[in-house]
Scaffold this motif. Structure first.
Motif, short mmCIF file in Angstrom:
data_model
loop_
_atom_site.label_atom_id
_atom_site.label_comp_id
_atom_site.label_asym_id
_atom_site.label_seq_id
_atom_site.Cartn_x
_atom_site.Cartn_y
_atom_site.Cartn_z
N ASN A 135 -6.03 -24.27 2.24
CA ASN A 135 -6.14 -22.91 2.79
C ASN A 135 -5.00 -22.62 3.76
OD1 ASN A 135 -8.31 -22.05 1.32
ND2 ASN A 135 -9.76 -22.98 2.74
N LYS A 136 -3.82 -22.54 3.18
CA LYS A 136 -2.63 -22.20 3.96
C LYS A 136 -1.73 -21.32 3.10
CE LYS A 136 -2.09 -26.12 7.05
NZ LYS A 136 -1.15 -27.12 7.54
N PRO A 137 -0.90 -20.49 3.73
CA PRO A 137 0.04 -19.69 2.95
C PRO A 137 0.98 -20.57 2.13
CG PRO A 137 -0.05 -18.90 5.21
CD PRO A 137 -0.82 -20.19 5.17
N GLN A 138 1.14 -20.22 0.85
CA GLN A 138 2.01 -21.04 -0.01
C GLN A 138 3.08 -20.21 -0.73
OE1 GLN A 138 -0.54 -23.85 -2.29
NE2 GLN A 138 -2.08 -23.31 -0.76
N ALA A 139 2.87 -18.91 -0.76
CA ALA A 139 3.89 -18.04 -1.39
C ALA A 139 4.06 -16.78 -0.56
CB ALA A 139 3.48 -17.69 -2.81
N LEU A 140 5.31 -16.42 -0.34
CA LEU A 140 5.62 -15.18 0.39
C LEU A 140 6.40 -14.26 -0.54
CD1 LEU A 140 7.05 -16.57 3.78
CD2 LEU A 140 4.66 -15.99 3.24
N CYS A 141 6.06 -12.99 -0.48
CA CYS A 141 6.79 -12.03 -1.32
C CYS A 141 7.16 -10.82 -0.46
CB CYS A 141 5.91 -11.60 -2.49
SG CYS A 141 6.64 -10.30 -3.48
N LEU A 142 8.43 -10.44 -0.53
CA LEU A 142 8.90 -9.28 0.24
C LEU A 142 9.31 -8.14 -0.68
CD1 LEU A 142 11.24 -10.83 2.98
CD2 LEU A 142 8.83 -10.14 3.19
N ALA A 143 8.97 -6.93 -0.25
CA ALA A 143 9.36 -5.72 -0.99
C ALA A 143 9.88 -4.71 0.04
CB ALA A 143 8.15 -5.17 -1.72
N PRO A 144 10.65 -3.72 -0.42
CA PRO A 144 11.24 -2.80 0.56
C PRO A 144 10.30 -1.77 1.17
CG PRO A 144 12.01 -2.29 -1.66
CD PRO A 144 11.19 -3.54 -1.76
N SER A 145 9.15 -1.54 0.57
CA SER A 145 8.25 -0.54 1.16
C SER A 145 6.80 -1.02 1.09
CB SER A 145 8.35 0.80 0.42
OG SER A 145 7.85 0.66 -0.90
N ARG A 146 5.97 -0.47 1.99
CA ARG A 146 4.56 -0.86 1.96
C ARG A 146 3.92 -0.44 0.64
NH1 ARG A 146 1.65 -0.07 6.30
NH2 ARG A 146 -0.39 0.25 5.40
N GLU A 147 4.38 0.69 0.09
CA GLU A 147 3.81 1.15 -1.17
C GLU A 147 4.07 0.13 -2.27
OE1 GLU A 147 5.50 3.11 0.93
OE2 GLU A 147 3.89 4.49 1.49
N LEU A 148 5.28 -0.41 -2.29
CA LEU A 148 5.59 -1.40 -3.33
C LEU A 148 4.85 -2.72 -3.06
CD1 LEU A 148 7.02 -2.04 -5.92
CD2 LEU A 148 9.10 -2.55 -4.65
N ALA A 149 4.73 -3.08 -1.78
CA ALA A 149 3.98 -4.30 -1.45
C ALA A 149 2.54 -4.17 -1.94
CB ALA A 149 4.02 -4.54 0.06
N ARG A 150 1.97 -3.01 -1.76
CA ARG A 150 0.58 -2.81 -2.20
C ARG A 150 0.49 -2.86 -3.72
NH1 ARG A 150 -1.66 2.20 -0.72
NH2 ARG A 150 -3.76 1.34 -0.65
N GLN A 151 1.49 -2.31 -4.37
CA GLN A 151 1.50 -2.34 -5.84
C GLN A 151 1.59 -3.79 -6.35
OE1 GLN A 151 3.84 0.74 -7.98
NE2 GLN A 151 4.86 -1.00 -8.92
N ILE A 152 2.46 -4.57 -5.71
CA ILE A 152 2.60 -5.98 -6.11
C ILE A 152 1.28 -6.72 -5.88
CG2 ILE A 152 3.75 -8.18 -5.53
CD1 ILE A 152 6.25 -6.43 -4.78
N MET A 153 0.66 -6.42 -4.74
CA MET A 153 -0.61 -7.10 -4.43
C MET A 153 -1.66 -6.78 -5.49
SD MET A 153 -1.73 -9.24 -2.31
CE MET A 153 -1.53 -9.26 -0.53
N SER A 154 -1.63 -5.56 -6.00
CA SER A 154 -2.63 -5.23 -7.02
C SER A 154 -2.42 -6.10 -8.27
CB SER A 154 -2.59 -3.74 -7.36
OG SER A 154 -1.41 -3.44 -8.06
#
Ligand code: ATP
Length: 510
Positions: free
Chosen positions: A172-191
């Motif tokens: 139970n620890k962070p193992q992958a980080l993903c960066l995107a240029p906008s919160r909208e895109l971050a939310r889309q990736i999360m979906s």
């Protein structure tokens, strides 16, 4: 500024057009040379060439596959004419090994829970870029990857699958980080993470503004998706335990690495990654202008490189129009007169400034039209609800800035209006008034409707059009530069003949 790479592709495409349609493959000599010499930034911030080892380039065939379609699924994504170029970091390995290409997800040796998630999303087999990218992304020891392919070709699904398959769910620890240029895109990736990881125990968290309470102490989620500023802040405050990080992904990588934009923040994140063990760095984008391309090779050293190019790039192109408005005010009148057309499907109107977006939307709303505006000055929860309403089709017209110019995947969008053309000065706050061709490509996509997807319009073979507003000599010349860079005529539509305008556009959308 036009990416010379795209221009060269265009020339090559013209010269070899017949070959593209067959199974003959064309080694991309231009790319070979551009990957052999990378650039290093000197003390003055200028780039100077450094020589890198010659890559091995292998090309997949360009055949159009037939049959084996799952009805109702994004089959255009699967059955498309394409060219994939792979440049392997390790020159000792056999580039033609079947290990480096798969035709089914089963061949990847994924966990059953992940396979279930993939099929549950309606994917029957890997897309073209996934065929070649996934074996490289998932191989051990993990190797960095720099991948370029147009919008909608399956990059997100590829890197999300990589993140999910590298997570050890017992930790139970962070193992992958993903960066995107906008919160909208971050939310889309999360979906995509949650959909694909539906049958796993994956825990996720956002690193986007106003998501976590200020006094949050520890994130234990496996995968964190966010924007670089917030991610860097959480890392610096040790809210993110970095000891188990295995994968670091940049979506829209050229934008994320651009020194004039998010580059500094992204570098801060990278520099905080653990040095005790290797972290796989994955960069994906639809565009890689030359200066960022060179820097990306330093950011993700010894990376496998993969490029997918459709034959139509810059040759046939999506239906692009322009309207010669009398002045800035006339642009508003024209936009209002287009309202009926804008609401046939969904439309995005891009402006240069936040205040323009707000002003237009307030005026149109006061005149009884239903429009929404979205930009970086809105607060976080408002931004979320605006994009959600638009995604759900409750709003049909979205007036915005470059904040969502990249990566937003909304199928119903079939019209993009460049109320203001994208300019270089929006990126770097300079006085550079040249058109920003990369952003233009991201805003609208540049290929015809029969390509698998374009930028915001015409994804998955649906028709889409873009309309550019010009209102004086300067803006006309800027549009002309875009036209030249893309090698595709932008057709004039009269602004004084509404019927003709409607007829032309409806025809283009048919
Ligand atoms: N193997 C597949 N089979 C069917 N559909 C797929 C497959 N892979 C991805 N898709 C779908 O295709 C669409 C585009 O994929 P994705 O978002 O991964 O592309 P992308 O290249 O990341 O696009 P962008 O550059 O705009 O972010 C999505 O709706 C996704 O669900």
């Amino acid at each position: 500024m036009m990416d010379g790479w795209i221009t060269r592709r265009f020339v090559l495409a013209l010269l070899t057009r017949r070959s593209y349609r067959t199974t003959i493959t064309i080694p991309f000599l231009f790319n070979l040379s551009s990957t052999m010499a990378s650039l290093e930034k000197d003390a003055d911030g200028f780039y100077t060439p450094v020589v890198a080892p010659a890559p091995v380039i292998i090309s997949a065939d360009a055949a159009t596959e037939s049959g084996d379609k799952k009805p109702g699924v994004n089959s255009d994504l699967i059955d498309s004419t394409f060219e994939v170029t792979v440049t392997l970091a390790d020159q000792q390995v056999d580039p033609n090994s079947p290990l480096y290409s798969v035709k089914t997800f089963e061949e990847l040796g994924l966990h059953q829970d992940l396979l279930k998630g993939i099929y549950d999303m309606g994917f029957s087999k890997p897309s073209k870029i996934q065929e070649r990218a996934l074996p490289l992304l998932l191989s051990n020891p993990p190797t960095n990857m720099i991948g370029q392919s147009q919008s909608g070709t399956g990059k997100t699904a590829a890197f999300v699958l990589t993140m999910l398959s590298r997570v050890d769910f017992t930790i139970n620890k962070p193992q992958a980080l993903c960066l995107a240029p906008s919160r909208e895109l971050a939310r889309q990736i999360m979906s995509v993470v949650t959909a694909m990881g539906k049958f796993t125990n994956v825990q996720t968290e956002y690193a986007i503004k106003d998501n976590l309470p200020r006094n949050a102490t520890q994130i234990t989620a496996h995968i964190i998706v966010g924007t670089p500023g917030t991610m860097a802040d959480l890392m610096r405050r040790r809210v993110i335990d970095l000891s188990e990080i295995k994968v670091f992904v940049l979506d829209e990588a050229d934008n994320m690495l651009d020194q004039d934009g998010l580059g500094d923040q992204t570098l801060r994140v990278k520099n905080m990654l653990p040095r005790t063990h290797p972290v796989q760095i994955i960069l994906f984008s639809a565009t890689f202008p030359d200066h960022v391309r060179a820097y990306s090779s330093k950011f993700a050293p010894s990376a496998n490189k993969i490029e997918l190019q459709k034959e139509e790039l810059s040759v046939d192109s999506i239906r692009q129009f322009y309207m010669d408005c009398k002045n800035a005010e006339h642009k508003y009148d024209i936009l209002v007169s287009l309202y009926q057309l804008l609401t046939i499907g969904q439309s995005i109107i891009f402006c240069q400034h936040r205040h323009t977006a707000d002003r237009i939307s307030a005026r149109m709303t006061a005149e009884g039209h239903k429009v929404a505006s979205l930009h970086g000055a809105k607060d976080a929860s408002e931004r979320d609800s605006i994009i959600d309403r638009f995604r759900e089709g409750r709003d049909k017209v979205l007036i915005t800035t470059n904040v969502i110019a990249r990566g937003i995947d909304i199928l119903q969008v079939n019209m993009v209006v460049n109320y203001d053309l994208p300019l270089m000065n929006e990126r770097d706050k300079s006085a550079d008034e040249r058109p920003d061709v990369e952003t233009y490509i991201h805003r609208i996509g540049t290929s015809p409707p029969n390509r698998l997807t374009t930028g915001r319009t015409g994804r998955f073979g649906r028709k889409g059009i873009s309309i550019n507003f010009v209102h004086d000599k300067k803006t006309w010349l800027q549009m002309e530069q875009i036209e030249k860079a893309l090698g595709k005529k932008i057709i004039r539509i009269e602004t004084n003949d509404l019927d003709e305008m409607e007829e032309k556009m409806k025809k283009a959308l048919k």
